[in-house]
Design a protein around this motif. Sequence first.
Motif, mmCIF file in Angstrom:
data_model
loop_
_atom_site.group_PDB
_atom_site.id
_atom_site.type_symbol
_atom_site.label_atom_id
_atom_site.label_comp_id
_atom_site.label_asym_id
_atom_site.label_seq_id
_atom_site.Cartn_x
_atom_site.Cartn_y
_atom_site.Cartn_z
ATOM 1 N N GLN A 107 -20.399 -7.093 23.003
ATOM 2 C CA GLN A 107 -20.162 -8.529 23.091
ATOM 3 C C GLN A 107 -19.888 -9.064 21.698
ATOM 4 O OE1 GLN A 107 -22.579 -11.167 25.690
ATOM 5 N NE2 GLN A 107 -23.039 -12.284 23.801
ATOM 6 N N ALA A 108 -18.666 -9.570 21.488
ATOM 7 C CA ALA A 108 -18.289 -10.084 20.177
ATOM 8 C C ALA A 108 -18.481 -11.592 20.066
ATOM 9 C CB ALA A 108 -16.831 -9.739 19.880
ATOM 10 N N PHE A 109 -18.466 -12.271 21.214
ATOM 11 C CA PHE A 109 -18.570 -13.732 21.201
ATOM 12 C C PHE A 109 -19.049 -14.193 22.562
ATOM 13 C CE2 PHE A 109 -16.922 -18.017 21.857
ATOM 14 C CZ PHE A 109 -17.200 -18.657 20.660
ATOM 15 N N SER A 110 -19.888 -15.218 22.565
ATOM 16 C CA SER A 110 -20.402 -15.770 23.822
ATOM 17 C C SER A 110 -20.494 -17.283 23.699
ATOM 18 C CB SER A 110 -21.779 -15.184 24.145
ATOM 19 O OG SER A 110 -22.291 -15.740 25.339
ATOM 20 N N SER A 111 -20.127 -17.984 24.767
ATOM 21 C CA SER A 111 -20.177 -19.443 24.755
ATOM 22 C C SER A 111 -20.283 -19.955 26.185
ATOM 23 C CB SER A 111 -18.928 -20.026 24.081
ATOM 24 O OG SER A 111 -18.892 -21.434 24.202
ATOM 25 N N ALA A 112 -20.724 -21.183 26.332
ATOM 26 C CA ALA A 112 -20.760 -21.825 27.641
ATOM 27 C C ALA A 112 -19.449 -22.529 27.953
ATOM 28 C CB ALA A 112 -21.899 -22.844 27.694
ATOM 29 N N SER A 113 -18.510 -22.551 27.009
ATOM 30 C CA SER A 113 -17.252 -23.291 27.145
ATOM 31 C C SER A 113 -16.057 -22.357 27.267
ATOM 32 C CB SER A 113 -17.062 -24.209 25.941
ATOM 33 O OG SER A 113 -15.747 -24.702 25.876
ATOM 34 N N VAL A 114 -15.206 -22.609 28.271
ATOM 35 C CA VAL A 114 -13.972 -21.831 28.413
ATOM 36 C C VAL A 114 -13.047 -22.091 27.229
ATOM 37 C CG1 VAL A 114 -11.900 -21.485 29.825
ATOM 38 C CG2 VAL A 114 -14.128 -21.752 30.920
ATOM 39 N N VAL A 115 -12.992 -23.327 26.764
ATOM 40 C CA VAL A 115 -12.148 -23.658 25.612
ATOM 41 C C VAL A 115 -12.563 -22.841 24.388
ATOM 42 C CG1 VAL A 115 -11.494 -25.492 24.010
ATOM 43 C CG2 VAL A 115 -11.623 -25.972 26.451
ATOM 44 N N ALA A 116 -13.858 -22.674 24.194
ATOM 45 C CA ALA A 116 -14.337 -21.866 23.069
ATOM 46 C C ALA A 116 -13.931 -20.403 23.244
ATOM 47 C CB ALA A 116 -15.853 -21.982 22.952
ATOM 48 N N LEU A 117 -13.950 -19.909 24.488
ATOM 49 C CA LEU A 117 -13.501 -18.541 24.748
ATOM 50 C C LEU A 117 -12.029 -18.364 24.389
ATOM 51 C CD1 LEU A 117 -16.217 -18.168 26.181
ATOM 52 C CD2 LEU A 117 -14.997 -17.047 28.053
ATOM 53 N N TRP A 118 -11.210 -19.369 24.781
ATOM 54 C CA TRP A 118 -9.780 -19.284 24.442
ATOM 55 C C TRP A 118 -9.612 -19.214 22.928
ATOM 56 C CZ3 TRP A 118 -8.480 -17.706 28.727
ATOM 57 C CH2 TRP A 118 -8.373 -18.425 29.913
#
Length: 294
Positions: A214-225
Amino acid sequence: MRLVNFDIDVLRSFATGMALGSYARAADRLGRSPSAVSAQLRKLEDQAGTPLFQRAGRGLALTEAGHTLLAYAQRLLDLNDEAVTALRGADLAGRVRLGLQEDFGERLLPAVLGRFARAHPKVRIDVRVARSADLREAVGQGALDLALVWDAFGDGSGGGEPIARLPLHWIGPAGAPPAWTPGEPLPLVLLEAPCPLREIATGALDGAGIAWRQAFSSASVVALWAATASGLGLTLRTRIGLPADLQLLDPAAAGLPALPAMALGLHRSPAAHDAPAERLGGMLLEAVRELVEL
């Protein structure tokens, strides 16, 4: 100069065929025969006074005039449909509480809610953007009237009125190779747990014998993009709402396992069967089905 009055039915056939990529499919959608649609298109070219189509391989493509008319046709159809909706529900009043995910915020909200608000200015719309599990729970508790909800496992267990099934894709930055060196753990950009897509991604990679981290995790889809576009890792999602700086990856070319499809459904609260909720629900269904067919 003689004024020309374009026929709304003809413009609808024209625009629908271009949206679906096939006038045979447009004829089926509109309940007309293919020959009737062909006759409408010939009439449209006669009215336009210039060719609208040109051969492109085995199919048809629009001329420059065709592209110009298509843009106007879409605006005329939107205005026509908005007028019809307004007249049929001029006295509609009340409140509708709508839930949806970030995927649909930019592509769906402005168009649908704008049309609805102009047609029914007495109806108040409250919008909640959240994850599918939260939206499903809110509908069940009566806190939302309508919600667009993803069923990540695509088995229909999520309930709701089925709208479409869309394949999941591995997603990486546009114009760049996947952010992964074979032989090293695949960096993943994921929503925070609990999230069914995490299970799908890690399960597919484990089944293919591909190590991951796991390189990155967030509750926001925008942050994933944003994290994916910056090259932190790969993520997975449907193509809905995909930003221009990201691209869908070919699993075979990238050495990645294939992914399943997700089902999308419209959930309605058992207590929300008043006219405003029914009207907005119908507009959402139409808009989403057009969106997923593009």
